[in-house]
Design an enzyme around this catalytic site. Structure first.
Site, PDB file in Angstrom:
ATOM      1  N   LYS A   1      91.552  23.944  41.487  1.00 57.83           N
ATOM      2  CA  LYS A   1      90.479  24.943  41.551  1.00 57.83           C
ATOM      3  C   LYS A   1      90.297  25.319  43.015  1.00 57.83           C
ATOM      4  O   LYS A   1      89.706  24.585  43.801  1.00 57.83           O
ATOM      5  CB  LYS A   1      89.166  24.400  40.976  1.00 57.83           C
TER       6      LYS A   1
ATOM      7  N   GLU B   1      87.753  14.536  51.358  1.00 56.81           N
ATOM      8  CA  GLU B   1      87.818  14.922  52.771  1.00 56.81           C
ATOM      9  C   GLU B   1      86.598  15.801  53.026  1.00 56.81           C
ATOM     10  O   GLU B   1      86.548  16.948  52.581  1.00 56.81           O
ATOM     11  CB  GLU B   1      89.110  15.701  53.066  1.00 56.81           C
TER      12      GLU B   1
ATOM     13  N   CYS C   1      87.846  21.704  60.324  1.00 58.88           N
ATOM     14  CA  CYS C   1      87.098  20.443  60.224  1.00 58.88           C
ATOM     15  C   CYS C   1      87.284  19.578  61.464  1.00 58.88           C
ATOM     16  O   CYS C   1      86.439  18.757  61.778  1.00 58.88           O
ATOM     17  CB  CYS C   1      87.509  19.683  58.980  1.00 58.88           C
TER      18      CYS C   1
ATOM     19  N   GLU D   1      76.536  20.417  61.138  1.00 58.36           N
ATOM     20  CA  GLU D   1      77.870  21.022  61.198  1.00 58.36           C
ATOM     21  C   GLU D   1      77.739  22.544  61.165  1.00 58.36           C
ATOM     22  O   GLU D   1      77.347  23.116  60.153  1.00 58.36           O
ATOM     23  CB  GLU D   1      78.692  20.545  59.991  1.00 58.36           C
TER      24      GLU D   1
HETATM   25  P1  NAD Z   1      82.178  23.470  49.694  1.00 63.26           P
HETATM   26  O1  NAD Z   1      81.816  22.039  49.560  1.00 63.26           O
HETATM   27  O2  NAD Z   1      81.110  24.474  49.584  1.00 63.26           O
HETATM   28  O3  NAD Z   1      83.273  23.877  48.603  1.00 63.26           O
HETATM   29  C1  NAD Z   1      84.523  23.217  48.488  1.00 63.26           C
HETATM   30  C2  NAD Z   1      85.057  23.409  47.082  1.00 63.26           C
HETATM   31  O4  NAD Z   1      84.194  22.746  46.170  1.00 63.26           O
HETATM   32  C3  NAD Z   1      85.137  24.856  46.616  1.00 63.26           C
HETATM   33  O5  NAD Z   1      86.281  25.040  45.825  1.00 63.26           O
HETATM   34  C4  NAD Z   1      83.876  25.002  45.773  1.00 63.26           C
HETATM   35  O6  NAD Z   1      83.977  26.036  44.812  1.00 63.26           O
HETATM   36  C5  NAD Z   1      83.817  23.631  45.116  1.00 63.26           C
HETATM   37  N1  NAD Z   1      82.499  23.216  44.629  1.00 63.26           N
HETATM   38  C6  NAD Z   1      81.281  23.636  45.049  1.00 63.26           C
HETATM   39  N2  NAD Z   1      80.313  22.993  44.349  1.00 63.26           N
HETATM   40  C7  NAD Z   1      80.930  22.154  43.496  1.00 63.26           C
HETATM   41  C8  NAD Z   1      80.478  21.213  42.522  1.00 63.26           C
HETATM   42  N3  NAD Z   1      79.184  20.998  42.298  1.00 63.26           N
HETATM   43  N4  NAD Z   1      81.403  20.500  41.836  1.00 63.26           N
HETATM   44  C9  NAD Z   1      82.718  20.680  42.064  1.00 63.26           C
HETATM   45  N5  NAD Z   1      83.205  21.563  42.959  1.00 63.26           N
HETATM   46  C10 NAD Z   1      82.324  22.282  43.675  1.00 63.26           C
HETATM   47  O7  NAD Z   1      82.951  23.582  51.089  1.00 63.26           O
HETATM   48  P2  NAD Z   1      83.436  24.898  51.810  1.00 63.26           P
HETATM   49  O8  NAD Z   1      82.237  25.614  52.313  1.00 63.26           O
HETATM   50  O9  NAD Z   1      84.418  25.591  50.946  1.00 63.26           O
HETATM   51  O10 NAD Z   1      84.256  24.282  53.056  1.00 63.26           O
HETATM   52  C11 NAD Z   1      83.674  23.939  54.261  1.00 63.26           C
HETATM   53  C12 NAD Z   1      83.429  22.441  54.315  1.00 63.26           C
HETATM   54  O11 NAD Z   1      84.646  21.749  54.119  1.00 63.26           O
HETATM   55  C13 NAD Z   1      82.916  21.968  55.659  1.00 63.26           C
HETATM   56  O12 NAD Z   1      81.880  21.040  55.456  1.00 63.26           O
HETATM   57  C14 NAD Z   1      84.126  21.271  56.287  1.00 63.26           C
HETATM   58  O13 NAD Z   1      83.824  20.246  57.196  1.00 63.26           O
HETATM   59  C15 NAD Z   1      84.795  20.713  55.078  1.00 63.26           C
HETATM   60  N6  NAD Z   1      86.200  20.450  55.355  1.00 63.26           N
HETATM   61  C16 NAD Z   1      86.586  19.170  55.549  1.00 63.26           C
HETATM   62  C17 NAD Z   1      87.909  18.877  55.844  1.00 63.26           C
HETATM   63  C18 NAD Z   1      88.369  17.467  56.056  1.00 63.26           C
HETATM   64  O14 NAD Z   1      89.570  17.267  56.113  1.00 63.26           O
HETATM   65  N7  NAD Z   1      87.485  16.499  56.153  1.00 63.26           N
HETATM   66  C19 NAD Z   1      88.841  19.916  55.923  1.00 63.26           C
HETATM   67  C20 NAD Z   1      88.412  21.226  55.717  1.00 63.26           C
HETATM   68  C21 NAD Z   1      87.081  21.486  55.425  1.00 63.26           C
END
Ligand code: NAD
Length: 478
Positions: free
Chosen positions: A172, A247, A281, A380
Site C-alpha cells: 500500500k 521505520e 528521515c 520533526e
Molecule cells: P505517515 O505515517 O503519514 O504515512 C505512511 C504510510 O502509512 C502511508 O502509506 C499512509 O497512507 C499509511 N497510513 C496512515 N495511517 C495509517 C493507519 N492508521 N494504518 C495503516 N497505515 C496508515 O507518514 P508520511 O507522512 O507518509 O511520511 C513521513 C514520515 O515518515 C516522517 O515521520 C518520517 O520521519 C518518516 N520516515 C521514516 C523513515 C525511516 O527510515 N525511519 C524513512 C522515511 C520516512
C-alpha cells in the site's frame, strides 16, 4: 487525467466500490492521476491472492527467484526515463535526482537477488545421535506500507528483500503518490512472477493501511512512516500478533564541533537539508554549532542556501523542487512561524520564492539562535529548514543530542577524530555519521531505539527481518 488501476492477483482492477481519488502535481497543484480507492473487500482480495501465490513463490528454487529479481532490476532500468518523470510529476523530485532514485531502486532488486542466496540457516551442535539446525523460511504474506517522501526507493527497499527470500506481498503506497506505486507493479508484472506474488492496493492509510495491518491472514507488516501512524499500526497488528518492522520518525541532532571543517560539513548536510526539500528521515532536525564557529557556520550556510535553485522539478537546472503537498507546506510554515514566535531568528528563506506563483514551494530556510526547548527544535519538521542552536563548552552536548523521543541517527562533524569517536557510545541513536552521510545497499538502516522504530531495513540484516528461523531437531540414534 490518466485513470489507473490496482494490481491484484496478476490482474489490473478498479476498486470494488468503483470509488477513486486523485493525485496532484506538487509543482502546479494540478490533478494528474485518478487512482482506485480500495476498501476492506479489495484488501481481502489482495491478501487472498498473496496467500494463494505463497506456496509457489516460497518453494521456488532460490536461483529462480533471484533470476526474477534481476529481471525486475533490468525492467526498472529500461523504464528509467518514464519512472523518473513520474517521480518528477507526482512527488516533485528534481529530474537529476529522480533518475538517480530510479537506478537506485534497480540496484535494490539486484542487491537482494545477489544477497538472498547467501542468507542461510545454521547448524546447531546438540551432541551425538541428533541433528539440529535452524531453517530459514519466509515469514509469509507481508503487508508493506510506505510513506510519500521517497516513493520509488521506499517501495523497492521493501519489496526487493521481501520477495527475494520468498514472501508474497501486498503493497500500500502512500496515497499522495499512489501512481508511483502502481508503476512499480507494472514493472514487476513484466518479470513473470506467479500471479498474486505482488499486489498493490491504493487508498487512505486510515482505512486501507489499517485493513492490512489488522488483517488476520497477513503475517508481517513492513512499515515506514511517522511514529504516530506506527503506533496505530502496532496496535492493529497486535490483535493477531504480527511481526512488525517499523521505520519511524526522527529529529536527528547534528553536532558541529569547534574544529569542524565547515565547508565540508555544509556540502554534505546542506545537501541533505535541501535535497528532496528536506523530506529525508536522515536529514538533520537540529544543529548544535559550537560558539567559536557559530558565525562562520551561519554565513557559509546562507551562502550555500543561495546556490540552491528552487523551481520546476522537470527543469534539469533545478536543485530543489516543491514540498509534497499543500498540507505539508502549511505544516512546515507553521513550524517556522512558531520558531520565530518562540524567539528564534529567521536568517534566510521562510517564504515562497517570488518567481513561483503555483505549487507547494518554499525557499531553503535557515532558522538561527534557536534554543533546544523550542517547538521547532523538539519536533520533526521534515522540510527544507535548518534549525541552528549555539552551544558552548559548558553544555553537555550528548545530553542535548539525546534529549528527544526519537533516536534515528546523529551527525557529528569534527577534525579531531578521536574526540568525535568518543561520542559514538554516548549517542543513543541507531546510526552515527562522522564527517559524512552515506547509505549504501550493504549498510542497514533503522533502529529499535525510542520512538524511531523497530528492527532493521536494508543490508543483510534487513533482509533477514523478512525470514523466520525454524528449529529442526532429528534424533537419528533410534
Ligand atoms: P505517515 O505515517 O503519514 O504515512 C505512511 C504510510 O502509512 C502511508 O502509506 C499512509 O497512507 C499509511 N497510513 C496512515 N495511517 C495509517 C493507519 N492508521 N494504518 C495503516 N497505515 C496508515 O507518514 P508520511 O507522512 O507518509 O511520511 C513521513 C514520515 O515518515 C516522517 O515521520 C518520517 O520521519 C518518516 N520516515 C521514516 C523513515 C525511516 O527510515 N525511519 C524513512 C522515511 C520516512
Amino acid at each position: 487525467m490518466e485513470k489507473c488501476k490496482m494490481y491484484i492477483g496478476g490482474n489490473w482492477e478498479d476498486s470494488g466500490s468503483g470509488k477513486t481519488f486523485t493525485t496532484l502535481n506538487p509543482a502546479t497543484g494540478e490533478e494528474i492521476f485518478s487512482v482506485p480507492c480500495a476498501d476492506q473487500a479489495d484488501v481481502d482480495r489482495a491478501v487472498k491472492a498473496a496467500r494463494a501465490a505463497l506456496p509457489v513463490w516460497s518453494r521456488m528454487k532460490q536461483s529462480e527467484r533471484s533470476k526474477a529479481l534481476y529481471k525486475i532490476a533490468d525492467a526498472i532500468r529500461e523504464n528509467a526515463e518514464e519512472m523518473a518523470m513520474l517521480e518528477v510529476r507526482e512527488h516533485g523530485t528534481p529530474y537529476n535526482d529522480a533518475i538517480g532514485v530510479v537506478y537506485g531502486a534497480a540496484d535494490k532488486f539486484e542487491y537482494a537477488a545477489g544477497t538472498a542466496p547467501t542468507l542461510m540457516g545454521r547448524h546447531v551442535p546438540v551432541g551425538d545421535g541428533a541433528l539440529s539446525y535452524l531453517q530459514r523460511e519466509p515469514v509469509g504474506v507481508v503487508g508493506l506500507i510506505t510513506p510519500w517522501n521517497l516513493p520509488t526507493i521506499m517501495n523497492a527497499v521493501k519489496l526487493a528483500p521481501a520477495l527475494a527470500v520468498g514472501n508474497t506481498c501486498v503493497l500500500k503506497p502512500a496515497s499522495i503518490n499512489s501512481r508511483i506505486g502502481l508503476k512499480m507493479a507494472e514493472i514487476i508484472s513484466q518479470a513473470g512472477l506467479p500471479p498474486g506474488t505482488v499486489n498493490v492496493v491504493t487508498g487512505p492509510g486510515g482505512s486501507v493501511g489499517s485493513a492490512l495491518a489488522s488483517h488476520p491472514d497477513v503475517d508481517m507488516i513492513g512499515f515506514t512512516g511517522s511514529s504516530e501512524t506506527g503506533k496505530q499500526i502496532l496496535a492493529d497488528a497486535a490483535k493477531t500478533v504480527k511481526k512488525c518492522v517499523m521505520e519511524l520518525g526522527g529529529n536527528n541532532p547534528a553536532i558541529i564541533m569547534e574544529d569542524a571543517d565547515v565547508d565540508a560539513s555544509l556540502k554534505v548536510l546542506g545537501w541533505r537539508q535541501f535535497n528532496n526539500s528536506g523530506q529525508h528521515c536522515s536529514a538533520p532536525g537540529r544543529y548544535y554549532v559550537h560558539e567559536r564557529i557559530y558565525d562562520e557556520f551561519l554565513n557559509k550556510y546562507v551562502a550555500y542556501a543561495k546556490t540552491v535553485t528552487v523551481g520546476d522539478p522537470a527543469d534539469k537546472k533545478t536543485v530543489m523542487g516543491p514540498l509534497v503537498s499543500q498540507e505539508h507546506l502549511e505544516k512546515v510554515q507553521w513550524y517556522i512561524e512558531k520558531g520565530i514566535e518562540e524567539g528564534a531568528r529567521l536568517l534566510y528563506g521562510g517564504v515562497r520564492p517570488g518567481n513561483l506563483e503555483k505549487g507547494f514551494f518554499l525557499m531553503p530556510t535557515i532558522i538561527c539562535d534557536a534554543s533546544h526547548h523550542m517547538t521547532i527544535a523538539k519536533e520533526e519538521v521534515f522540510g527544507p529548514v535548518a534549525v541552528i542552536i549555539r552551544y558552548s563548552d559548558k553544555d553537555d552536548i550528548t545530553a542535548l543530542a539525546n534529549d528527544s523521543p526519537y533516536g534515528l541517527c546523529a551527525h557529528v562533524w569534527t577534525q579531531n577524530l578521536p574526540k568525535g569517536m568518543k561520542l559514538i557510545n554516548d549517542l543513543h541513536v541507531g546510526a552515527v555519521f562522522i564527517n559524512c552521510q552515506m547509505l549504501t545497499n550493504e549498510q542497514l538502516w533503522g533502529t529499535s531505539i525510542k520512538e524511531s522504530g523497530l528492527g532493521k531495513e536494508g543490508g543483510m540484516e534487513g533482509m533477514a527481518e523478512f525470514t523466520d528461523l525454524k528449529l529442526v531437531c532429528v534424533n537419528y540414534d533410534i
